[in-house]
Design a protein around this motif. Structure first.
Motif, PDB file in Angstrom:
ATOM      1  N   GLY A 126       0.328   5.237   0.064  1.00 47.27           N
ATOM      2  CA  GLY A 126      -1.211   5.935   0.529  1.00 47.27           C
ATOM      3  C   GLY A 126      -2.233   5.591   0.796  1.00 47.27           C
ATOM      4  N   ASP A 127      -2.966   5.923  -0.405  1.00 45.72           N
ATOM      5  CA  ASP A 127      -4.376   5.480  -0.512  1.00 45.72           C
ATOM      6  C   ASP A 127      -4.276   4.757  -2.024  1.00 45.72           C
ATOM      7  OD1 ASP A 127      -4.337   7.050  -2.847  1.00 45.72           O
ATOM      8  OD2 ASP A 127      -6.154   7.628  -2.370  1.00 45.72           O
TER       9      ASP A 127
ATOM     10  N   GLU B 295      -6.561  -1.577   3.372  1.00 44.55           N
ATOM     11  CA  GLU B 295      -8.012  -1.321   3.787  1.00 44.55           C
ATOM     12  C   GLU B 295      -8.529  -0.555   5.571  1.00 44.55           C
ATOM     13  OE1 GLU B 295     -11.042  -2.639   0.603  1.00 44.55           O
ATOM     14  OE2 GLU B 295     -11.449  -3.066   2.672  1.00 44.55           O
TER      15      GLU B 295
ATOM     16  N   ALA C 296     -10.658   4.035  -1.234  1.00 44.12           N
ATOM     17  CA  ALA C 296      -9.439   3.214  -1.162  1.00 44.12           C
ATOM     18  C   ALA C 296      -8.559   2.999  -2.543  1.00 44.12           C
ATOM     19  CB  ALA C 296      -9.369   1.905  -0.794  1.00 44.12           C
TER      20      ALA C 296
ATOM     21  N   HIS D  84      -5.374  -0.237   7.184  1.00 41.11           N
ATOM     22  CA  HIS D  84      -3.895   0.845   6.861  1.00 41.11           C
ATOM     23  C   HIS D  84      -4.464   2.084   6.506  1.00 41.11           C
ATOM     24  CE1 HIS D  84       0.381   1.667   6.933  1.00 41.11           C
ATOM     25  NE2 HIS D  84       0.169   2.522   5.854  1.00 41.11           N
ATOM     26  N   MET D  85      -5.145   2.291   5.754  1.00 40.53           N
ATOM     27  CA  MET D  85      -5.719   3.374   4.625  1.00 40.53           C
ATOM     28  C   MET D  85      -6.704   3.894   5.489  1.00 40.53           C
ATOM     29  SD  MET D  85      -5.460   1.955   0.926  1.00 40.53           S
ATOM     30  CE  MET D  85      -6.370   0.837   1.156  1.00 40.53           C
ATOM     31  N   ARG D  86      -7.579   3.704   6.153  1.00 39.59           N
ATOM     32  CA  ARG D  86      -8.446   4.083   6.587  1.00 39.59           C
ATOM     33  C   ARG D  86      -7.536   4.672   8.085  1.00 39.59           C
ATOM     34  NH1 ARG D  86     -10.983  -0.104   7.531  1.00 39.59           N
ATOM     35  NH2 ARG D  86     -12.254  -0.509   5.360  1.00 39.59           N
TER      36      ARG D  86
ATOM     37  N   VAL E 275       0.725  -1.020  -0.220  1.00 43.01           N
ATOM     38  CA  VAL E 275      -0.028  -0.042   0.047  1.00 43.01           C
ATOM     39  C   VAL E 275       0.738   1.541  -0.001  1.00 43.01           C
ATOM     40  CG1 VAL E 275      -1.747   1.475   1.539  1.00 43.01           C
ATOM     41  CG2 VAL E 275      -2.285  -1.269   1.491  1.00 43.01           C
TER      42      VAL E 275
ATOM     43  N   HIS F  46      -7.483   8.022   5.444  1.00 41.65           N
ATOM     44  CA  HIS F  46      -7.885   7.711   3.708  1.00 41.65           C
ATOM     45  C   HIS F  46      -9.598   7.687   3.851  1.00 41.65           C
ATOM     46  CE1 HIS F  46      -3.877   8.603   2.082  1.00 41.65           C
ATOM     47  NE2 HIS F  46      -3.466   7.727   3.139  1.00 41.65           N
TER      48      HIS F  46
END
Length: 161
Positions: free
Chosen positions: A80-81, A106, A117, A108-110, A78, A114
């Protein structure tokens, strides 16, 4: 009888060869059959894949069999987003490993704040398109696949987090 449990962990430098092998397995089973011979030959050497792993392994999360922590059966990267890569060994597909890796990505992005995704696949890759659709991704754009110089069409998918 249940199979071994899958453990997600941060990649280690010692995983580099296994990660390169995993990515080449998925290349040979998914992309190589679809590429023009000269393009397939250029990627088939594995040099580009090895360079990618060397440059980014420390950002990868791997799926490993808990009975042998060195047996890498999947990975996600991953940035960023954007899910830059998500691969599962062909012999281990349809066991829920991809879903575990995607859920981890997901989350991690949250955690980074972010709200969306993003990821890409190619139009010919119906298996990945169906996988991402099952996990709530919508196809929002299509454009020429310049990375592979393949003549393929790339599909951009997004999901609200």
């Amino acid at each position: 009888m249940r199979g071994p449990e899958i453990v997600l962990r941060d990649a280690r430098e010692s995983d580099a060869a296994a990660l390169t092998s995993l990515l080449m397995q998925t290349y040979h089973t998914t992309w190589a059959p679809m590429l023009r011979p000269e393009v397939a030959a250029a990627f088939g050497s594995g040099e580009r894949t090895q360079a990618y792993v060397q440059a980014h392994w420390n950002a990868f999360v791997v799926a490993a069999l808990d009975v042998d922590d060195d047996s890498v059966v999947g990975m996600v990267h991953v940035a960023g987003d954007f899910v830059d890569a998500l691969h599962v060994a062909p012999s281990q597909q349809r066991r829920g490993i991809g879903a575990l890796l995607l859920a981890h990505a997901e989350a991690h992005m949250r955690a980074l704040g972010h709200r969306i995704a993003r990821l890409e696949t190619d139009t010919f890759n119906t298996q990945s398109r169906a996988f991402y659709a099952r996990h709530g991704y919508a196809e929002v754009a299509m454009y020429p696949d310049e990375e592979w110089d393949s003549g393929f069409t790339t599909v951009l998918l997004t999901k609200a987090l």
